[in-house]
Design a protein around this motif. Structure first.
Motif, PDB file in Angstrom:
ATOM      1  N   LYS A 297       0.960  -1.234  -0.043  1.00 34.43           N
ATOM      2  CA  LYS A 297       0.090  -0.020  -0.021  1.00 34.43           C
ATOM      3  C   LYS A 297       0.934   1.274  -0.029  1.00 34.43           C
ATOM      4  N   THR A 298       0.712   1.969  -0.969  1.00 38.99           N
ATOM      5  CA  THR A 298       1.595   3.262  -1.193  1.00 38.99           C
ATOM      6  C   THR A 298       0.635   4.604  -1.364  1.00 38.99           C
ATOM      7  N   VAL A 299       1.531   5.531  -1.346  1.00 40.16           N
ATOM      8  CA  VAL A 299       0.770   6.868  -1.439  1.00 40.16           C
ATOM      9  C   VAL A 299       1.221   7.612  -2.759  1.00 40.16           C
ATOM     10  N   LYS A 300       0.507   7.682  -4.035  1.00 40.17           N
ATOM     11  CA  LYS A 300       0.833   8.665  -5.030  1.00 40.17           C
ATOM     12  C   LYS A 300       1.454   9.917  -4.808  1.00 40.17           C
ATOM     13  N   GLY A 301       2.875  10.326  -4.930  1.00 43.79           N
ATOM     14  CA  GLY A 301       3.277  11.541  -4.624  1.00 43.79           C
ATOM     15  C   GLY A 301       3.765  11.617  -3.431  1.00 43.79           C
ATOM     16  N   LYS A 302       4.181  10.276  -2.578  1.00 36.00           N
ATOM     17  CA  LYS A 302       4.586  10.399  -1.230  1.00 36.00           C
ATOM     18  C   LYS A 302       5.654  11.246  -1.034  1.00 36.00           C
ATOM     19  N   GLY A 303       5.859  12.127   0.126  1.00 40.13           N
ATOM     20  CA  GLY A 303       7.033  12.835   0.500  1.00 40.13           C
ATOM     21  C   GLY A 303       7.033  14.389   0.068  1.00 40.13           C
ATOM     22  N   VAL A 304       5.923  14.610  -0.884  1.00 39.93           N
ATOM     23  CA  VAL A 304       5.652  16.326  -1.065  1.00 39.93           C
ATOM     24  C   VAL A 304       4.393  16.381  -0.979  1.00 39.93           C
ATOM     25  N   SER A 305       4.126  17.343  -0.310  1.00 39.93           N
ATOM     26  CA  SER A 305       2.538  17.414   0.671  1.00 39.93           C
ATOM     27  C   SER A 305       1.381  17.721  -0.617  1.00 39.93           C
ATOM     28  N   PHE A 306       1.995  18.650  -1.479  1.00 43.17           N
ATOM     29  CA  PHE A 306       0.903  19.201  -2.602  1.00 43.17           C
ATOM     30  C   PHE A 306       0.750  17.953  -3.563  1.00 43.17           C
ATOM     31  N   MET A 307       1.653  17.061  -3.533  1.00 44.07           N
ATOM     32  CA  MET A 307       1.693  15.880  -4.545  1.00 44.07           C
ATOM     33  C   MET A 307       0.916  14.833  -4.021  1.00 44.07           C
ATOM     34  N   GLU A 308       0.703  14.577  -2.529  1.00 39.14           N
ATOM     35  CA  GLU A 308       0.404  13.365  -2.327  1.00 39.14           C
ATOM     36  C   GLU A 308      -1.035  13.119  -2.353  1.00 39.14           C
ATOM     37  N   HIS A 309      -1.588  11.762  -2.995  1.00 42.36           N
ATOM     38  CA  HIS A 309      -2.842  11.461  -3.223  1.00 42.36           C
ATOM     39  C   HIS A 309      -3.214  12.183  -4.586  1.00 42.36           C
ATOM     40  N   GLN A 310      -2.999  13.033  -5.225  1.00 40.88           N
ATOM     41  CA  GLN A 310      -3.337  13.939  -6.291  1.00 40.88           C
ATOM     42  C   GLN A 310      -3.080  13.293  -7.650  1.00 40.88           C
ATOM     43  N   ILE A 311      -4.074  12.766  -8.265  1.00 44.93           N
ATOM     44  CA  ILE A 311      -4.001  12.090  -9.532  1.00 44.93           C
ATOM     45  C   ILE A 311      -3.302  13.012 -10.577  1.00 44.93           C
ATOM     46  N   GLU A 312      -3.499  14.367 -10.604  1.00 41.99           N
ATOM     47  CA  GLU A 312      -2.946  15.265 -11.269  1.00 41.99           C
ATOM     48  C   GLU A 312      -1.560  15.009 -11.650  1.00 41.99           C
ATOM     49  N   TRP A 313      -0.721  14.761 -10.370  1.00 46.58           N
ATOM     50  CA  TRP A 313       0.728  14.611 -10.544  1.00 46.58           C
ATOM     51  C   TRP A 313       1.215  13.095 -10.831  1.00 46.58           C
ATOM     52  N   HIS A 314       0.238  12.237 -11.497  1.00 46.55           N
ATOM     53  CA  HIS A 314       0.632  10.986 -12.219  1.00 46.55           C
ATOM     54  C   HIS A 314       1.694  11.456 -13.091  1.00 46.55           C
ATOM     55  N   GLY A 315       1.519  12.322 -14.053  1.00 51.30           N
ATOM     56  CA  GLY A 315       2.467  12.314 -15.248  1.00 51.30           C
ATOM     57  C   GLY A 315       2.634  13.935 -15.476  1.00 51.30           C
ATOM     58  N   LYS A 316       3.018  14.745 -14.562  1.00 52.89           N
ATOM     59  CA  LYS A 316       3.233  16.058 -14.772  1.00 52.89           C
ATOM     60  C   LYS A 316       4.362  16.689 -13.899  1.00 52.89           C
ATOM     61  N   ALA A 317       5.114  17.445 -14.691  1.00 53.00           N
ATOM     62  CA  ALA A 317       6.422  18.127 -14.153  1.00 53.00           C
ATOM     63  C   ALA A 317       6.040  19.437 -13.294  1.00 53.00           C
ATOM     64  N   PRO A 318       6.856  19.484 -12.103  1.00 51.54           N
ATOM     65  CA  PRO A 318       6.774  20.831 -11.508  1.00 51.54           C
ATOM     66  C   PRO A 318       7.421  21.719 -12.148  1.00 51.54           C
ATOM     67  N   ASN A 319       6.741  22.932 -12.033  1.00 50.89           N
ATOM     68  CA  ASN A 319       7.652  24.171 -12.786  1.00 50.89           C
ATOM     69  C   ASN A 319       8.674  24.742 -11.511  1.00 50.89           C
ATOM     70  N   ARG A 320       9.442  25.745 -11.830  1.00 57.55           N
ATOM     71  CA  ARG A 320      10.516  26.128 -10.998  1.00 57.55           C
ATOM     72  C   ARG A 320       9.893  26.298  -9.516  1.00 57.55           C
ATOM     73  N   GLU A 321       9.026  27.134  -9.520  1.00 62.04           N
ATOM     74  CA  GLU A 321       8.165  27.486  -8.058  1.00 62.04           C
ATOM     75  C   GLU A 321       7.843  26.201  -7.244  1.00 62.04           C
ATOM     76  N   GLN A 322       7.348  25.412  -8.002  1.00 64.30           N
ATOM     77  CA  GLN A 322       6.692  24.121  -7.587  1.00 64.30           C
ATOM     78  C   GLN A 322       7.856  23.229  -7.006  1.00 64.30           C
ATOM     79  N   ALA A 323       8.854  23.263  -7.853  1.00 64.71           N
ATOM     80  CA  ALA A 323      10.082  22.502  -7.544  1.00 64.71           C
ATOM     81  C   ALA A 323      10.899  22.951  -6.245  1.00 64.71           C
TER      82      ALA A 323
END
Lengths: 313, 280
Positions: free
Chosen positions: B242-268
């Motif tokens: 059992k895992t968490v998609k996007g685990k370790g970065v609060s705004f990515m965790e459990h967020q489907i939109e981060w399946h296949g999207k790169a962070p921009n500079r600010e998000q990175a």
């Protein structure tokens, strides 16, 4: 007379003795692809994967990545049905997998269209790294299977269900890519009315047609074309230069197989020699192989007609 | 060969996992595309394998006695690349070339370009069959190396997976361990909405696998399951993590939109700051 699938069964069992790296994988058609002798002699190197061809092909890729030389067998139509697995696990990964597709074309007869492999060469010809071979008789099958086992890289071997006559004598040496002259009319050496390129199940009809035309005064040569890819352009262009026309005849879709490969060579070289392509243009039906060849345009009569009929300008 | 779990330096592995997540963020930011969600859900599994469990030699990637790992969910390769670079298969600087023309770091793993990649994947559903072939080869040769195959949960909607799941127990492939990265996210939405998988343990048990269910971010549970898998004979092993998609970065965790999207500079920068801020 021997079906090339039978010749394969004997060849792979004999090779298994010499090369312990050879393994065979089946998908519940070993009784038809003739792997029984191998299975009996080398049960530990034979894997029955059940009616699950994708997994069989993938497992073969894994075995190949660990140094084995896997031969996977099924009907041509069922192997090619798993094109995506072949594309990635075999071609893209360049795994040393040998795919053996039996029951090529309309010639299988009674089992009907769903069992006829008519698209295998067309689909596979578009994949990089895959060598496509169709032996014309038992002797050539033996040599091609032995070559495939030695060759490093993916190979597809297309075999007949039906018996085909022996067109080669003992001294024959198969060469990758090359055309193999199997009939030349007596007396002619320079120029021919037609050169027929055939292979597998269509060779017998092509030779019969050339002999019939010889009696009528037409000089027609027949080449066995056992390599679909890579096809040596030199031989094809030589045949074109020395003939009024080329005729390709294949128990495969008229799109994508031998005839298409020949057309690509001719077009690339800008030669004016016309090419008449005989092959399947629709799905087949049940019947005897001979009836099907007659009804679907692959008989000796069709080949004779293609060699001499007027070509509209 | 089983090592006591007590001997594992878990804080060291947690630190590596955090640093590799930073690598992944930097790679994706530079590439402008890629898959963070699945790279993060699989991270502890990869770190546990590459930095403790696998017998491998980055200086000799073709060593015959190595354990084999197939990342069947090939889109998770940024996580894998970060591991391989850290382990020494290729220079760390090369991570910045991800998805760029001429790079060895393809958008999905390519075994012929990059050392350390066992199988080129990316067409989902194929890795398990190839893993079975490898495990069969090891059995045939009497070799002791093991085959590991990491599957995505969306991936097991492919029919070929279940062909393979049927086959592995037939051949008693107890030298094969599947780890399912069960993050419950796929491109079009939650896995349980797109095509429900439940009941998952029952399915694998019914196919005659030895099944364990764990938290895929807990190193202790991962190592315990891997050790048990080594010890249980006669069946292939499925570790359902059992895992968490996007685990370790609060705004990515459990967020489907981060399946296949790169962070921009600010998000990175935000993600890196968050990862760096966690105590060692």
């Amino acid at each position: 007379m021997k079906a090339t699938r039978d010749a394969f069964g004997e060849a792979i069992a004999a090779l298994g003795e010499k090369n312990p790296r050879i393994v065979v994988l089946d998908a519940d058609l070993g009784k038809s692809t003739m792997t029984g002798a191998f299975m009996k002699r080398f049960p530990e190197r034979h894997f029955e994967l059940g009616i699950a061809e994708s997994n069989m092909i993938g497992a073969a890729a894994g075995l190949a990545l660990c140094g084995k030389i896997p031969f996977v067998t099924s009907f041509a139509c069922f192997l090619i049905g798993r094109l995506e697995t072949i594309r990635v696990a075999v071609a893209y990964n360049q795994t040393n997998v040998k795919m053996v597709g039996t029951h090529a074309g309309l010639g299988i007869g009674e089992d009907g269209p769903s069992q006829m492999g008519l698209e295998d060469l067309g689909a596979l010809r578009s994949l990089p790294h895959v060598t496509l071979l169709q032996p014309g008789d038992a002797e050539e099958t033996r040599q091609i299977v032995a070559w495939a086992a030695e060759h490093k890289g993916p190979v597809y071997i297309r075999l007949t269900r039906q018996k085909v006559p022996d067109v080669h004598s003992g001294g024959y040496q198969w060469k990758l890519g090359r055309l193999d002259p199997v009939f030349t009319p007596a007396g002619e050496t320079e120029h021919f009315q037609a050169s027929v390129l055939a292979g597998g199940g269509t060779l017998e009809g092509a030779i019969d047609a050339a002999k019939a035309l010889e009696k009528k005064g037409f000089s027609v040569r027949v080449f066995n074309a056992p390599t679909i890819k890579p096809l040596d352009s030199t031989d094809v262009l030589d045949a074109a230069r020395n003939s009024n026309r080329l005729v390709s005849v294949e128990d495969h879709s008229v799109v994508g197989g031998l005839g298409s490969a020949v057309a690509e060579v001719l077009a690339g070289a800008g030669l004016p020699a016309p090419l008449i392509r005989l092959g399947a243009t629709r799905f087949g039906e049940s019947g005897t192989g001979a009836e099907l060849y007659s009804k679907y345009g692959l008989s000796s009569e069709h080949i004779q007609d293609a060699c001499i009929r007027n070509i509209p300008q | 060969m089983a090592q006591a779990i007590q001997s594992v330096n878990i804080p060291r592995l947690e630190k590596i996992a955090r640093e590799l997540r930073v690598d992944v963020i930097r790679m994706l930011e530079a590439a402008g595309s890629g898959h963070p969600g699945g790279s993060f859900s699989e991270m502890e599994i990869l770190v546990a394998l590459y930095f403790h469990r696998l017998r491998h030699d980055p200086k000799n990637p073709a060593w015959e006695g190595r354990d084999r790992l197939i990342l069947s969910k090939g889109h998770g390769c940024p996580g894998l690349y970060a591991c391989l670079a850290r382990a020494g298969y290729f220079p760390h600087e090369e991570l910045a070339s991800l998805r760029k023309i001429g790079s060895r770091l393809q958008g999905h793993p390519d075994r012929l370009r990059l050392p350390g990649i066992e199988v080129s994947t990316g067409s989902l559903g194929q890795g398990l069959s190839m893993a079975i072939g490898m495990a069969l080869a090891a059995k045939l040769d009497g070799a002791s190396w093991r085959t590991y195959c990491i599957l995505g949960d969306g991936e097991i909607q492919e029919g070929q997976i279940w062909e393979a799941a049927m086959a592995a127990p037939k051949f008693n492939l107890d030298n094969l361990t599947v780890i399912l990265d069960h993050n419950n996210g796929q491109i079009d939405g939650p896995v349980e909405e797109i095509m429900p998988l439940a009941p998952l343990p029952e399915k694998w048990k019914a196919f005659n696998w030895h099944v364990q269910c764990i938290d895929g971010h807990d190193f202790k549970e991962i190592f315990a399951a891997l050790e048990t898998a080594d010890a249980v004979q006669g069946k292939p092993h499925a570790i359902l993590a059992k895992t968490v998609k996007g685990k370790g970065v609060s705004f990515m965790e459990h967020q489907i939109e981060w399946h296949g999207k790169a962070p921009n500079r600010e998000q990175a920068e935000k993600a890196v700051a968050e990862l760096a801020g966690k105590p060692d």
